[in-house]
Design a protein around this motif. Structure first.
Motif, mmCIF file in Angstrom:
data_model
loop_
_atom_site.group_PDB
_atom_site.id
_atom_site.type_symbol
_atom_site.label_atom_id
_atom_site.label_comp_id
_atom_site.label_asym_id
_atom_site.label_seq_id
_atom_site.Cartn_x
_atom_site.Cartn_y
_atom_site.Cartn_z
ATOM 1 N N GLN A 225 -64.675 -9.577 -5.910
ATOM 2 C CA GLN A 225 -63.956 -8.827 -6.950
ATOM 3 C C GLN A 225 -64.239 -7.407 -6.450
ATOM 4 O OE1 GLN A 225 -62.044 -9.240 -9.515
ATOM 5 N NE2 GLN A 225 -62.361 -11.434 -10.047
ATOM 6 N N ARG A 226 -65.451 -7.045 -5.897
ATOM 7 C CA ARG A 226 -66.065 -5.466 -5.597
ATOM 8 C C ARG A 226 -65.013 -5.026 -4.937
ATOM 9 N NH1 ARG A 226 -71.982 -3.176 -4.204
ATOM 10 N NH2 ARG A 226 -71.153 -1.173 -3.884
ATOM 11 N N THR A 227 -64.679 -5.716 -3.547
ATOM 12 C CA THR A 227 -63.887 -5.377 -2.623
ATOM 13 C C THR A 227 -62.348 -5.114 -3.185
ATOM 14 O OG1 THR A 227 -64.886 -6.756 -0.922
ATOM 15 C CG2 THR A 227 -62.613 -5.807 -0.462
ATOM 16 N N ALA A 228 -61.737 -6.027 -4.108
ATOM 17 C CA ALA A 228 -60.756 -5.845 -4.809
ATOM 18 C C ALA A 228 -60.516 -4.303 -5.510
ATOM 19 C CB ALA A 228 -60.310 -6.720 -5.634
ATOM 20 N N MET B 133 -64.498 -7.722 4.430
ATOM 21 C CA MET B 133 -63.767 -7.226 3.326
ATOM 22 C C MET B 133 -62.536 -8.217 3.019
ATOM 23 S SD MET B 133 -64.787 -3.676 2.973
ATOM 24 C CE MET B 133 -63.220 -3.119 2.340
ATOM 25 N N ILE B 134 -62.349 -9.054 3.683
ATOM 26 C CA ILE B 134 -61.216 -10.104 3.321
ATOM 27 C C ILE B 134 -61.961 -11.557 3.797
ATOM 28 C CG2 ILE B 134 -59.305 -8.714 3.698
ATOM 29 C CD1 ILE B 134 -58.900 -10.477 6.287
ATOM 30 N N LYS B 135 -61.318 -12.618 3.099
ATOM 31 C CA LYS B 135 -61.450 -14.043 3.637
ATOM 32 C C LYS B 135 -60.341 -14.492 3.721
ATOM 33 C CE LYS B 135 -62.125 -15.390 -1.246
ATOM 34 N NZ LYS B 135 -63.140 -15.884 -1.989
ATOM 35 N N ASP C 251 -57.463 -12.358 -6.460
ATOM 36 C CA ASP C 251 -56.464 -13.536 -6.182
ATOM 37 C C ASP C 251 -55.310 -12.896 -5.324
ATOM 38 O OD1 ASP C 251 -58.077 -15.493 -7.555
ATOM 39 O OD2 ASP C 251 -57.106 -14.630 -9.467
ATOM 40 N N SER C 252 -55.151 -11.609 -5.055
ATOM 41 C CA SER C 252 -53.930 -10.823 -4.471
ATOM 42 C C SER C 252 -53.998 -11.734 -3.075
ATOM 43 C CB SER C 252 -54.190 -9.561 -4.236
ATOM 44 O OG SER C 252 -53.794 -9.151 -5.584
ATOM 45 N N ARG D 243 -58.538 -0.810 -5.165
ATOM 46 C CA ARG D 243 -57.867 -0.231 -6.340
ATOM 47 C C ARG D 243 -58.150 1.088 -6.434
ATOM 48 N NH1 ARG D 243 -58.869 -5.093 -8.782
ATOM 49 N NH2 ARG D 243 -60.464 -4.320 -9.889
ATOM 50 N N ASP D 244 -59.501 1.344 -6.418
ATOM 51 C CA ASP D 244 -59.903 2.718 -6.336
ATOM 52 C C ASP D 244 -59.424 3.771 -5.363
ATOM 53 O OD1 ASP D 244 -61.361 1.986 -8.589
ATOM 54 O OD2 ASP D 244 -63.405 1.809 -7.461
#
Length: 173
Positions: free
Chosen positions: A50-53, A1-3, A67-68, A57-58
């Motif tokens: 992008q999907r994780t981001a 979920m993160i990198k 890019d956060s 958000r959802d």
């Protein structure tokens, strides 16, 4: 979920807020300059896709994009004198020793207390150890911003230095 990746100009530094103005300002204004000058290296945690981001958000974290910056840390090299080390281990070393300085570690407010700080610290220790195998470093030193931060580092084996409860050291060998 993160990198985890090295900070670049493409990351959203202005959107980061960890609740400590000095850390936020350093990330926004100084981190890239220090990196360009070879003073430190900053690693950032970002959504892996992008999907994780979008999923975050959802879930209510409206301002997260690919890019956060979710969290970050910075590493640099340093020298310490043995008088600044924890007394129980200072006798093992010569007067001055090379160390890796964990200069900053922060997690954005809405991601705190979810384990990201632990992940960032583990990655910092791993990278410091890898570097130490090539250039030499006796351990990692960190100056905790407050007592709570000092307790965080102590949970992972860092010991307070002589007369400086918020300066902590983790021996690598």
């Amino acid at each position: 979920m993160i990198k985890l990746e090295q900070l670049t100009g493409g990351h959203d530094r202005n959107g980061f807020d960890c609740g400590v103005a000095a850390l936020d300002t350093w990330l926004r204004q100084t981190a890239l300059q220090h990196q360009a000058k070879g003073i430190s290296r900053t690693m950032v945690a970002v959504p892996d896709t992008q999907r994780t981001a979008q999923e975050w958000r959802d879930a209510g974290l409206q301002d997260i994009t690919a890019d956060s910056i979710l969290g970050f840390y910075a590493l640099s090299s340093a020298l310490v004198v043995i008088e600044d080390l924890p007394q129980k281990i200072a006798h093992r070393y010569p007067r001055q020793i090379p160390v890796t300085r964990l200069g900053r570690l922060a997690v954005r407010l809405d991601m705190q207390s979810q384990g990201l700080g632990r992940i960032l610290l583990a990655d910092a220790v791993m990278r410091a150890r890898q570097a130490a195998l090539r250039v030499g470093s006796a351990g990692i030193v960190v100056d905790a911003k407050n007592a709570a931060a000092a307790r965080f580092y102590q949970r992972y084996g860092f010991a307070s230095c002589a007369g400086q409860p918020r300066k902590l050291f983790l021996a690598m060998w």
